[in-house]
Scaffold this motif. Structure first.
Motif, PDB file in Angstrom:
ATOM      1  N   SER A   1       3.921  15.588  36.649  1.00 25.24           N
ATOM      2  CA  SER A   1       3.769  15.017  35.312  1.00 25.24           C
ATOM      3  C   SER A   1       4.581  15.797  34.290  1.00 25.24           C
ATOM      4  N   ALA A   2       4.528  17.137  34.376  1.00 27.03           N
ATOM      5  CA  ALA A   2       5.257  17.977  33.430  1.00 27.03           C
ATOM      6  C   ALA A   2       6.773  17.805  33.570  1.00 27.03           C
ATOM      7  N   ARG A   3       7.231  17.759  34.803  1.00 27.62           N
ATOM      8  CA  ARG A   3       8.680  17.617  35.011  1.00 27.62           C
ATOM      9  C   ARG A   3       9.149  16.236  34.563  1.00 27.62           C
ATOM     10  N   ARG A   4       8.306  15.218  34.754  1.00 28.87           N
ATOM     11  CA  ARG A   4       8.690  13.874  34.315  1.00 28.87           C
ATOM     12  C   ARG A   4       8.860  13.815  32.802  1.00 28.87           C
ATOM     13  N   ARG A   5       8.106  14.663  32.096  1.00 34.90           N
ATOM     14  CA  ARG A   5       8.221  14.710  30.630  1.00 34.90           C
ATOM     15  C   ARG A   5       9.264  15.724  30.172  1.00 34.90           C
ATOM     16  N   GLY A   6       9.930  16.363  31.102  1.00 32.86           N
ATOM     17  CA  GLY A   6      11.031  17.232  30.760  1.00 32.86           C
ATOM     18  C   GLY A   6      10.676  18.665  30.444  1.00 32.86           C
ATOM     19  N   PHE A   7       9.483  19.129  30.803  1.00 31.27           N
ATOM     20  CA  PHE A   7       9.082  20.511  30.507  1.00 31.27           C
ATOM     21  C   PHE A   7       9.677  21.483  31.521  1.00 31.27           C
ATOM     22  N   ASP A   8      10.085  22.647  31.021  1.00 33.49           N
ATOM     23  CA  ASP A   8      10.557  23.731  31.879  1.00 33.49           C
ATOM     24  C   ASP A   8       9.340  24.533  32.324  1.00 33.49           C
ATOM     25  N   LEU A   9       9.096  24.640  33.613  1.00 34.38           N
ATOM     26  CA  LEU A   9       7.913  25.319  34.148  1.00 34.38           C
ATOM     27  C   LEU A   9       8.245  26.714  34.675  1.00 34.38           C
ATOM     28  N   GLY A  10       9.315  27.290  34.165  1.00 30.74           N
ATOM     29  CA  GLY A  10       9.733  28.601  34.640  1.00 30.74           C
ATOM     30  C   GLY A  10       8.822  29.738  34.226  1.00 30.74           C
ATOM     31  N   ASN A  11       7.918  29.517  33.240  1.00 32.89           N
ATOM     32  CA  ASN A  11       6.990  30.568  32.801  1.00 32.89           C
ATOM     33  C   ASN A  11       5.601  30.408  33.399  1.00 32.89           C
ATOM     34  N   ILE A  12       5.499  29.634  34.477  1.00 29.93           N
ATOM     35  CA  ILE A  12       4.207  29.412  35.137  1.00 29.93           C
ATOM     36  C   ILE A  12       4.109  30.257  36.402  1.00 29.93           C
ATOM     37  N   LEU A  13       2.944  30.891  36.575  1.00 34.78           N
ATOM     38  CA  LEU A  13       2.659  31.686  37.774  1.00 34.78           C
ATOM     39  C   LEU A  13       1.380  31.164  38.414  1.00 34.78           C
ATOM     40  N   VAL A  14       1.482  30.744  39.663  1.00 38.29           N
ATOM     41  CA  VAL A  14       0.337  30.207  40.397  1.00 38.29           C
ATOM     42  C   VAL A  14      -0.215  31.285  41.323  1.00 38.29           C
ATOM     43  N   PHE A  15      -1.558  31.442  41.306  1.00 40.23           N
ATOM     44  CA  PHE A  15      -2.246  32.346  42.228  1.00 40.23           C
ATOM     45  C   PHE A  15      -2.956  31.488  43.286  1.00 40.23           C
ATOM     46  N   PRO A  16      -2.300  31.160  44.376  1.00 40.58           N
ATOM     47  CA  PRO A  16      -2.939  30.351  45.428  1.00 40.58           C
ATOM     48  C   PRO A  16      -3.945  31.201  46.202  1.00 40.58           C
ATOM     49  N   SER A  17      -4.979  30.551  46.699  1.00 45.63           N
ATOM     50  CA  SER A  17      -5.977  31.285  47.488  1.00 45.63           C
ATOM     51  C   SER A  17      -5.782  31.076  48.991  1.00 45.63           C
ATOM     52  N   ASP A  18      -4.729  30.357  49.368  1.00 44.80           N
ATOM     53  CA  ASP A  18      -4.424  30.179  50.790  1.00 44.80           C
ATOM     54  C   ASP A  18      -2.923  29.935  50.937  1.00 44.80           C
ATOM     55  N   LEU A  19      -2.422  30.122  52.149  1.00 43.98           N
ATOM     56  CA  LEU A  19      -0.982  30.006  52.413  1.00 43.98           C
ATOM     57  C   LEU A  19      -0.475  28.584  52.230  1.00 43.98           C
ATOM     58  N   GLU A  20      -1.303  27.591  52.577  1.00 45.74           N
ATOM     59  CA  GLU A  20      -0.885  26.193  52.445  1.00 45.74           C
ATOM     60  C   GLU A  20      -0.573  25.853  50.974  1.00 45.74           C
ATOM     61  N   THR A  21      -1.425  26.304  50.083  1.00 48.71           N
ATOM     62  CA  THR A  21      -1.200  26.034  48.658  1.00 48.71           C
ATOM     63  C   THR A  21      -0.004  26.829  48.138  1.00 48.71           C
ATOM     64  N   LYS A  22       0.185  28.020  48.678  1.00 46.97           N
ATOM     65  CA  LYS A  22       1.344  28.828  48.299  1.00 46.97           C
ATOM     66  C   LYS A  22       2.646  28.082  48.623  1.00 46.97           C
ATOM     67  N   GLU A  23       2.733  27.522  49.813  1.00 47.28           N
ATOM     68  CA  GLU A  23       3.934  26.804  50.235  1.00 47.28           C
ATOM     69  C   GLU A  23       4.144  25.545  49.393  1.00 47.28           C
ATOM     70  N   LEU A  24       3.035  24.860  49.075  1.00 46.01           N
ATOM     71  CA  LEU A  24       3.139  23.651  48.264  1.00 46.01           C
ATOM     72  C   LEU A  24       3.656  23.982  46.864  1.00 46.01           C
ATOM     73  N   ALA A  25       3.083  25.017  46.247  1.00 47.34           N
ATOM     74  CA  ALA A  25       3.480  25.391  44.888  1.00 47.34           C
ATOM     75  C   ALA A  25       4.949  25.796  44.828  1.00 47.34           C
ATOM     76  N   GLU A  26       5.365  26.557  45.811  1.00 39.72           N
ATOM     77  CA  GLU A  26       6.770  26.984  45.820  1.00 39.72           C
ATOM     78  C   GLU A  26       7.694  25.798  46.073  1.00 39.72           C
ATOM     79  N   GLY A  27       7.211  24.844  46.860  1.00 40.67           N
ATOM     80  CA  GLY A  27       7.989  23.631  47.076  1.00 40.67           C
ATOM     81  C   GLY A  27       8.140  22.815  45.796  1.00 40.67           C
ATOM     82  N   LEU A  28       7.214  22.970  44.876  1.00 39.34           N
ATOM     83  CA  LEU A  28       7.283  22.301  43.580  1.00 39.34           C
ATOM     84  C   LEU A  28       8.119  23.088  42.573  1.00 39.34           C
ATOM     85  N   GLY A  29       8.675  24.206  43.016  1.00 38.54           N
ATOM     86  CA  GLY A  29       9.515  25.020  42.142  1.00 38.54           C
ATOM     87  C   GLY A  29       8.745  25.988  41.268  1.00 38.54           C
ATOM     88  N   LEU A  30       7.491  26.286  41.626  1.00 37.71           N
ATOM     89  CA  LEU A  30       6.648  27.180  40.827  1.00 37.71           C
ATOM     90  C   LEU A  30       6.622  28.583  41.433  1.00 37.71           C
TER      91      LEU A  30
END
Length: 566
Positions: A341-370
């Motif tokens: 949703s954020a990327r569709r509206r043109g927001f730069d998400l370079g200042n976002i840091l995700v703390f995943p609690s499992d490896l699967e979510t870590k891989e997903l978040a990084e795949g989203l460019g986070l």
């Protein structure tokens, strides 16, 4: 024998009209007395002056008036001719009368002023004895009171608490009690008098500036009666306390008017439920010992975690601030929804840091460019499944991750915008919190309103799913304390409930500056608007509102939430 009413004591005091009559009689007596006195003085002085001039009055022959007598002086000279005596006596008498009349007028004027002063003092004494707002038995803590419009007072000071509009609600005015006479307003004498005395016009009302112009300190108490119970408030002059005791007619259950008032938790609701209770150290759930085990893991690894995070935060942070999220696999669909949703509206998400609690979510978040950081030691043991309901074991476990992901950047002196994953952006919220013209830079923590005014979230109803924290010693210790109270999070099934109580305590104890935006604000709408403000939601969906975000406030129906906020 029945006693006389207190008001009959007034009969001992002269009535104002009686005092005026008495003053008139006294004035007549004074006129006569003054005339006699001045005639005597003039005659005596005339004789004495003549005697001194001529050595002895018997030695003067054929002289009818002493050369230096008062009469001679009135005629305009000394040593006048004998033939002028008759006309001179007439002039002397006329001048003498005018002089006496002048002196009498002066004495009467002084007497009149004295009577007016006496009446004024007597009137003031009557007011002091009969109509003072607070008796002398309360003068150590109550010497007057005034009203101020609640909305004006909050706008003037911005206390930080979310404020419901007062106009037309029965909570329109606030009361200010003056503990000391010196704290009363001095720029308006009529207001100061009315604050102390009952003038028949009720409690005086004024503006916040005037009301508090001489208050060197001010205790602010927020009170209400949301369930319309028969509630009272007692103000007791004593050793200063910054906490409120709550007393109810209960033995631990529902209200019972037949029972005596007894001290209870401030979280006790009239229906008999206590929202705040101490966690058990033993028993089935063992929340205290579970907390000890988790805390031990944190203490053993915190230094290495902070060392790992330093280069990541240096890369991600902008204006010394970072946007932080935490997520497990069960909530990963919402994370993906936010990013897309954020990327569709043109927001730069370079200042976002995700703390995943499992490896699967870590891989997903990084795949989203986070950018991510996986704290395996502390978050690895947390469940990866979706919470099925509010407060279930998966829900409570993830609350621990919400504490750590905010505490870490704060300990490294970075400001933090924390948000849940069930949020979409319409405008970059960082621009609001960094806006120097918004007059919010003095607040340490700023929260979206939760929407619920239940007793468990009092006094702030702060939403723990969207808030901004400025890194300083007050905010760092706030979230350190939240970590130390993880046993309460486990016991109360809520990270938000514990955080709100710590906000209240740290605000009082350390001067933590807390701001919770009003529930009806259009800047940060949430679940309250979705369920209660259909008119607002229609405008929001049409793009007619100036909102920064929308926070659905998790409902347990992920498919419904996702379909709505994409």
């Amino acid at each position: 024998m029945s006693s006389l009413p207190l008001r009959s004591a007034r009969s001992r005091l002269p009535h104002q009209s009686d005092r005026r009559a008495l003053g008139s009689v006294q004035s007549q007596h004074i006129v006569l007395l003054v005339k006699i006195t001045f005639v005597s003085l003039i005659c005596g002085s005339s004789y004495l002056a003549g005697s001194l001039w001529g050595r002895h009055s018997l030695e003067l022959h054929n002289v009818h008036v002493a050369p230096m007598s008062v009469g001679s002086l009135f005629r305009g000279g000394v040593g006048g001719e004998a033939g002028d005596t008759s006309e001179g006596d007439i002039q002397c008498e006329e001048a003498r009368e005018k002089f006496i009349e002048l002196k009498v007028k002066e004495e009467l004027e002084r007497h009149r002023e004295k009577l007016q002063s006496t009446d004024s003092i007597a009137g003031a004494s009557d007011n002091l004895a009969e109509t003072k707002r607070f008796p002398i038995t309360m003068e150590r803590f109550a010497n007057g009171m005034a009203r101020v419009k609640k909305d004006d007072l909050d706008e003037f000071f911005d206390f930080g608490n979310p404020m419901e509009k007062g106009a037309g609600t029965g909570e329109e005015d606030a009361i200010i009690i003056y503990h000391n006479k010196k704290s009363l307003p001095t720029s308006d004498e009529a207001l100061a008098h009315s604050a102390q005395y009952n003038d028949g016009k009720g409690i005086p009302i004024t503006d916040p500036q005037t009301a508090t112009e001489n208050c060197d300190a001010m205790n602010v108490v927020f009170t209400g009666n949301p369930e319309s119970s028969r509630q009272c408030t007692a103000l007791i002059g004593n050793y200063e306390s910054y906490h409120i005791q709550r007393w109810m007619r209960t033995n631990g259950g529902k209200l019972d008017s037949n029972l005596p008032l007894t001290h209870v938790s401030r979280g006790m609701a009239p229906r008999g439920k206590s929202n705040f209770y101490a966690p058990p150290a033993d028993g089935k759930f063992l929340p205290v010992k579970k907390h000890w085990k988790m805390l031990l893991t944190f203490l053993q690894n915190v230094d290495s975690v902070l060392e790992d995070l330093k280069p990541i935060l240096e890369k991600v942070a902008r204006n010394n601030a970072v946007v932080v999220l935490t997520c497990n696999q069960g909530q990963s669909a919402l994370l993906m929804n936010f990013a897309c949703s954020a990327r569709r509206r043109g927001f730069d998400l370079g200042n976002i840091l995700v703390f995943p609690s499992d490896l699967e979510t870590k891989e997903l978040a990084e795949g989203l460019g986070l950018q991510t950081y996986y704290d395996e030691k502390n978050m690895g043991p947390l469940p990866s499944g979706e919470a099925r309901r509010y407060g279930d074991k998966n829900f409570k476990a993830m609350m621990y991750a919400k504490v750590l992901c905010v505490l870490y950047p704060l300990l490294l002196n970075y400001d933090v915008l924390f948000q849940d994953v069930d949020i979409v952006w319409y405008r970059d919220p960082m621009t609001f919190f960094h806006d120097k013209t918004a007059n919010i830079s003095h607040f340490d923590v700023l929260f979206q309103h939760d929407g619920s005014n239940s007793v468990r979230y009092a006094p702030y109803s702060a939403n723990s799913g969207f808030y901004y924290v400025r890194a300083n010693k007050r905010s760092q210790y706030l979230f350190t304390s939240l970590l130390y109270h993880s046993d309460l999070i486990i016991t109360w099934d809520s990270h938000q409930q514990v955080l709100v109580q710590l906000l209240a305590e740290h605000s009082s104890l350390f001067g933590l500056n807390v701001k919770v935006f009003n529930r009806d604000t259009e800047m940060f709408p949430g679940g309250y608007h979705y369920h209660r403000r259909k008119d607002f939601m229609k405008k929001l969906m049409k793009g007619e509102m100036n909102s920064y975000i929308f926070h659905i406030s998790w409902t347990g129906k992920i498919c419904l939430v996702r379909s709505f906020i994409v």
